[in-house]
Write a protein that holds these residues in place. Structure first.
Motif, PDB file in Angstrom:
ATOM      1  N   ALA A   1       0.802  -1.223   0.000  1.00  0.00           N
ATOM      2  CA  ALA A   1       0.000   0.000   0.000  1.00  0.00           C
ATOM      3  C   ALA A   1       0.837   1.276   0.000  1.00  0.00           C
ATOM      4  CB  ALA A   1      -0.936   0.010   1.213  1.00  0.00           C
ATOM      5  N   LYS A   2       2.140   1.174  -0.228  1.00  0.00           N
ATOM      6  CA  LYS A   2       3.029   2.339  -0.335  1.00  0.00           C
ATOM      7  C   LYS A   2       3.187   3.093   0.987  1.00  0.00           C
ATOM      8  CE  LYS A   2       1.361   3.017  -5.081  1.00  0.00           C
ATOM      9  NZ  LYS A   2       0.630   3.933  -5.975  1.00  0.00           N
ATOM     10  N   VAL A   3       3.110   2.368   2.091  1.00  0.00           N
ATOM     11  CA  VAL A   3       3.320   2.988   3.404  1.00  0.00           C
ATOM     12  C   VAL A   3       4.794   3.320   3.612  1.00  0.00           C
ATOM     13  CG1 VAL A   3       3.103   2.647   5.894  1.00  0.00           C
ATOM     14  CG2 VAL A   3       1.334   1.762   4.355  1.00  0.00           C
ATOM     15  N   LEU A   4       5.662   2.537   3.030  1.00  0.00           N
ATOM     16  CA  LEU A   4       7.096   2.694   3.257  1.00  0.00           C
ATOM     17  C   LEU A   4       7.671   3.792   2.361  1.00  0.00           C
ATOM     18  CD1 LEU A   4       7.937  -1.124   3.389  1.00  0.00           C
ATOM     19  CD2 LEU A   4       7.211   0.388   5.254  1.00  0.00           C
ATOM     20  N   PRO A   5       8.707   4.499   2.820  1.00  0.00           N
ATOM     21  CA  PRO A   5       9.425   4.310   4.082  1.00  0.00           C
ATOM     22  C   PRO A   5       8.682   4.936   5.262  1.00  0.00           C
ATOM     23  CG  PRO A   5      10.356   6.178   2.931  1.00  0.00           C
ATOM     24  CD  PRO A   5       9.301   5.605   2.024  1.00  0.00           C
ATOM     25  N   LEU A   6       8.787   4.281   6.411  1.00  0.00           N
ATOM     26  CA  LEU A   6       8.220   4.845   7.625  1.00  0.00           C
ATOM     27  C   LEU A   6       8.886   6.192   7.922  1.00  0.00           C
ATOM     28  CD1 LEU A   6       7.975   1.711   9.939  1.00  0.00           C
ATOM     29  CD2 LEU A   6       6.082   2.979   8.904  1.00  0.00           C
ATOM     30  N   ASP A   7       8.080   7.149   8.329  1.00  0.00           N
ATOM     31  CA  ASP A   7       8.593   8.517   8.525  1.00  0.00           C
ATOM     32  C   ASP A   7       7.811   9.146   9.672  1.00  0.00           C
ATOM     33  OD1 ASP A   7       9.544  11.086   8.345  1.00  0.00           O
ATOM     34  OD2 ASP A   7       9.169  11.316   6.205  1.00  0.00           O
ATOM     35  N   ASP A   8       8.493   9.441  10.770  1.00  0.00           N
ATOM     36  CA  ASP A   8       7.810  10.024  11.925  1.00  0.00           C
ATOM     37  C   ASP A   8       8.108  11.508  12.100  1.00  0.00           C
ATOM     38  OD1 ASP A   8      10.438   9.919  12.722  1.00  0.00           O
ATOM     39  OD2 ASP A   8      10.070   8.876  14.621  1.00  0.00           O
ATOM     40  N   ARG A   9       8.703  12.136  11.076  1.00  0.00           N
ATOM     41  CA  ARG A   9       9.072  13.546  11.204  1.00  0.00           C
ATOM     42  C   ARG A   9       7.830  14.438  11.150  1.00  0.00           C
ATOM     43  NH1 ARG A   9      12.360  14.853   6.368  1.00  0.00           N
ATOM     44  NH2 ARG A   9      10.840  13.405   5.454  1.00  0.00           N
ATOM     45  N   PHE A  10       7.829  15.470  11.978  1.00  0.00           N
ATOM     46  CA  PHE A  10       6.747  16.440  11.952  1.00  0.00           C
ATOM     47  C   PHE A  10       7.238  17.711  11.253  1.00  0.00           C
ATOM     48  CE2 PHE A  10       5.347  13.560  15.174  1.00  0.00           C
ATOM     49  CZ  PHE A  10       3.970  13.640  15.190  1.00  0.00           C
ATOM     50  N   GLY A  11       7.950  18.546  11.991  1.00  0.00           N
ATOM     51  CA  GLY A  11       8.388  19.833  11.481  1.00  0.00           C
ATOM     52  C   GLY A  11       9.182  19.771  10.194  1.00  0.00           C
ATOM     53  N   PRO A  12      10.179  18.885  10.084  1.00  0.00           N
ATOM     54  CA  PRO A  12      10.989  18.883   8.866  1.00  0.00           C
ATOM     55  C   PRO A  12      10.190  18.694   7.592  1.00  0.00           C
ATOM     56  CG  PRO A  12      12.094  17.643  10.599  1.00  0.00           C
ATOM     57  CD  PRO A  12      10.729  17.987  11.119  1.00  0.00           C
ATOM     58  N   ARG A  13       9.130  17.908   7.652  1.00  0.00           N
ATOM     59  CA  ARG A  13       8.357  17.695   6.426  1.00  0.00           C
ATOM     60  C   ARG A  13       7.624  18.970   6.008  1.00  0.00           C
ATOM     61  NH1 ARG A  13       5.433  11.818   6.528  1.00  0.00           N
ATOM     62  NH2 ARG A  13       5.298  12.050   8.775  1.00  0.00           N
ATOM     63  N   PHE A  14       7.109  19.708   6.993  1.00  0.00           N
ATOM     64  CA  PHE A  14       6.469  20.985   6.681  1.00  0.00           C
ATOM     65  C   PHE A  14       7.503  21.986   6.176  1.00  0.00           C
ATOM     66  CE2 PHE A  14       3.429  19.122   9.669  1.00  0.00           C
ATOM     67  CZ  PHE A  14       2.227  19.403   9.048  1.00  0.00           C
ATOM     68  N   ALA A  15       8.649  22.050   6.867  1.00  0.00           N
ATOM     69  CA  ALA A  15       9.682  23.017   6.490  1.00  0.00           C
ATOM     70  C   ALA A  15      10.253  22.698   5.106  1.00  0.00           C
ATOM     71  CB  ALA A  15      10.792  23.026   7.538  1.00  0.00           C
ATOM     72  N   ASP A  16      10.515  21.419   4.850  1.00  0.00           N
ATOM     73  CA  ASP A  16      11.058  21.029   3.542  1.00  0.00           C
ATOM     74  C   ASP A  16      10.080  21.368   2.432  1.00  0.00           C
ATOM     75  OD1 ASP A  16      13.215  20.066   4.912  1.00  0.00           O
ATOM     76  OD2 ASP A  16      12.739  17.939   4.635  1.00  0.00           O
TER      77      ASP A  16
END
Length: 743
Positions: free
Chosen positions: A544-559
């Motif tokens: 289901a395309k879950v991978l890669p697991l990613d628990d980042r919060f702020g960096p994803r918004f900032a990036d």
């Protein structure tokens, strides 16, 4: 057959394609989607909150006790709309960002047709009202692209808001593909978005009935209730103080007792311990208790208020003789929210920007809660009570995040009157169920694009058969690294502390059919079963395309913000420009910047807003009043103003403000390039400006500063230029907390 074309009409023959005919007996469909409403919050699921309209619909139909969502809003909406898993269609987490991986695009893939796209080929008209939040917010500006907006995904009309939340008195509104102003007057004239959304839904259905009474419709009403900000009429809020004065510990016990009496949960269901970080009610001071009760009352009043207006919609369907053959579904997109933190908030915009809300300040503002200059959210303890008897909250894959109420009513076709259904069902099962009821197969192509297979399963059989078999396929869950898998009545689940190794996560095992509240962990007793379920989770996750697991919060918004804005550090706004949503406006957080306007003050003077971004809870504004230039920064309701030292004479001018980022932020007014007034403050936008957007020449919503909106500029404004320093120091941890609070 095609038309025969001769030289003249005499030797020609016309031809018309056969009209699209809906399936025989096709009903109207009304989806009523609540936001952040917990498993026990409807009256018919055990709550003392007054929801007579929803309760009546349940009494005329069914309540599902095993319906599951995806733990967040964007993701549940993607699953509901497409009949597939949210990662599979590219909405692995939120519509707010694109992580660069197939499962995390923040946008529903074209290979995953939506229900309105599927029904269009069968004669349905579809209308969307309310919260969308299913396309990247960086694509919600005036140039789109619009392929991910409601009209781009099959709906014929749209009225609502694109973001995760909006102010209920001064909302960020869009009609079809165009931002529009909120109705004049707002809070002062009794406006509330909930009432407006119901008005618009009634209008769309009434217009449809006038024009095409024999054509079935799909109406999708997605309330802002009960997502923060919790805003509702003051008297209605106060009416709940006595209801919740006993606190969350007693409230949970009372709700569980009602649920057992109703059959919502088995009689032997055990209430789990308080969630981590929630103190006993008795351990809080009287002032804290009084504050927490009022914050809960605002939440309850918002739900009550929505139910009252839903009553108008149901009454309209009755009056128009549409009710009998309308399939109505009422549900929530995830469990109650933990974003209010342990102590709740009156105006979350302050804490998100490092401005604390001490208890004394909160108590002083207790009667403001639910009003236009508040962005309130309740504390963890009340969110825990909303999710009774389930563990944890929205964002989590324990029951409190993913198990939700679902009420279904269809008087003409469903014989059930007040019955319960205990079968496991998932948001991705909704589209297959509708297609099953209509006797339709999912299309192989939508708009010429080959379609991926549906992943949900129809639960249509359970609508008329309480003993219909449960779902056959396993269902995985994942959100921010929290994981879970349901299969054949069993559930493996792991809570993931952000930033920790996924290898250190502890998997728990529950026989969910016998342990609704997930209190009897069987991991040690049945390790082989747990191992098999965890292995199945990894297999489902890969597929289901879950991978890669990613628990980042702020960096994803900032990036995402950095990638969207790229090297652009200069914005030019010309007179005549419309509204800019916050996510496509200049990103002035944690950096130096300069605003300069090219304008002319007529001989008799001028006043009004030059540029404003935000609203009464947070933002900034540059404006003229009484001949002087003013700038106000508003952080969580705390305002710092600076005014020009001299009156500005008539004529052409360049007026602006230069903001220097440092240990303090210095705001220097500029008149024709020369300093004209200065103030320094520790207040600033460290992580968040506003969920309300930007305008030039006016302040369209609730006012940022102390003037009456829109306070339109009365001179001649040619353009406004915003130039930002390339250096930006964003705190990822703080940014993550702020952005998640926004969701």
């Amino acid at each position: 057959m095609a038309a025969k074309i001769g030289r003249t009409l005499a030797d020609s023959q016309p031809w018309w394609p056969d009209p699209v005919t809906p399936p025989k007996g096709a009903p109207n469909i009304l989806v009523v989607l609540f936001d952040d409403v917990g498993f026990s919050d409807f009256g018919c699921y055990g709550s003392p909150i007054r929801t007579p309209t929803i309760d009546a619909l349940a009494g005329q139909g069914l309540r599902y006790t095993g319906f599951h969502t995806t733990a967040m809003c964007s993701t549940t909406r993607a699953a509901l709309l497409t009949g597939r898993n949210h990662h599979s269609v590219g909405m692995g987490c939120l519509a707010n960002f694109d992580s660069g991986y197939p499962g995390y695009r923040g946008k529903i893939a074209r290979e995953a047709g939506t229900l309105p796209e599927m029904l269009k080929a069968h004669g349905y008209r579809s209308y969307m009202v309310g919260k969308w939040h299913a396309t990247p917010l960086t694509e919600t500006g005036p140039t789109g692209p619009f392929d991910g907006w409601p009209l781009g995904r099959g709906f014929d009309r749209y009225y609502g808001f694109m973001d995760a939340e909006t102010d209920q008195y001064a909302p960020e509104l869009v009609r079809d593909n165009t931002p529009i102003d909120p109705p004049d007057g707002g809070f002062e004239v009794g406006y509330h978005l909930t009432a407006d959304l119901v008005d618009q839904t009634i209008r769309y259905i009434a217009d449809h009935t006038a024009d095409a009474p024999d054509t079935p419709w799909l109406a999708w009403l997605a309330f802002g209730a009960c997502h923060a900000p919790h805003q509702a009429p003051a008297e209605l809020i106060k009416s709940y103080d006595a209801v919740f004065a006993h606190g969350w510990d007693v409230e949970r016990e009372q709700r569980l007792a009602r649920q057992k009496a109703m059959g919502i949960v088995p009689a032997d269901t055990v209430l789990p311990p308080r969630n981590d970080g929630v103190k006993a009610w008795a351990e809080h001071s009287p002032d804290e208790q009084r504050l927490f009760v009022r914050l809960q009352s605002a939440y309850a009043a918002m739900l009550d208020h929505a139910d009252q207006h839903l009553a108008r919609l149901v009454a309209f369907l009755d009056q128009a003789n549409l009710r009998e053959d309308t399939l109505i579904l009422v549900l929530s997109d995830n469990g109650a929210s933990q974003e209010g933190g342990p102590l709740g908030m009156i105006n979350a915009m302050g804490p998100y920007n490092m401005k604390p809300e001490p208890l004394a300040e909160k108590i002083a503002r207790i009667d403001d809660i639910g009003g236009p200059d508040t962005h309130s959210n309740f504390p963890w303890g009340w969110a825990m009570a909303s999710n009774t008897p389930l563990r944890r909250y929205k964002q989590n894959t324990h029951g409190g995040g993913i198990r939700d109420p679902l009420v279904i009513s269809w008087p003409k076709r469903l014989p059930a009157r007040g019955e319960l259904r205990t079968q496991f069902a998932h948001a991705s099962d909704f589209v297959p169920t509708v297609l099953d009821l209509l006797g339709l197969e999912p299309p192989a192509h939508v708009w010429g694009v080959p379609q991926m297979a549906l992943e949900g399963e129809s639960f249509a059989a359970s609508l008329t058969d309480a003993d219909a078999p449960a779902r056959r396929r396993a269902q995985y869950f994942e959100m921010f690294g929290h994981r879970g898998l349901w299969k054949d009545g069993w559930k493996a689940v792991a809570f993931h502390p952000p930033g920790k190794s996924f290898d250190d996560d502890v998997w728990e095992l529950y026989h969910l059919d016998a342990d609704v509240s997930e209190t009897n962990d069987l991991a040690q007793r049945e390790p082989e079963r747990l191992k098999a379920l965890v292995e199945a989770w990894w297999a489902e996750a890969e597929a289901a395309k879950v991978l890669p697991l990613d628990d980042r919060f702020g960096p994803r918004f900032a990036d995402n913000a950095q990638r969207y804005h790229g090297p652009r550090k200069r914005f030019v706004f010309h007179r005549g420009m419309g509204h800019l949503p916050s996510d496509v406006a200049p990103d002035v957080r944690s950096r130096s910047y300069r605003i300069e306007a090219d304008l002319t003050i007529p001989p008799d003077g001028a006043q009004g807003v030059i540029l404003a971004h935000g609203d009464a809870t947070c933002g900034y504004s540059l404006f003229l009043r009484e001949g002087r230039l003013h700038h106000v920064i508003n952080v969580g309701g705390a305002k710092v103003a600076v005014s020009s030292e001299a009156v500005i004479p008539p004529g052409p001018h360049k007026l602006g403000v230069a903001v220097a980022q440092g240990a303090e932020r210095t705001f220097t007014l500029l008149v024709d390039g020369q300093p004209a007034g200065q103030v320094a403050t520790k207040l600033g936008f460290t992580t968040f400006v506003s969920w309300s957007g930007l305008d030039i020449g006016r302040d369209r919503g609730s006012p940022v500063a102390d003037y009456a909106a829109p306070f339109s500029f009365t001179g001649k404004l040619r353009q406004v230029v915003v130039t930002m320093d390339p250096e930006q120091d964003l705190d990822g941890e703080a940014l993550g907390e702020a952005e998640m609070g926004r969701q």
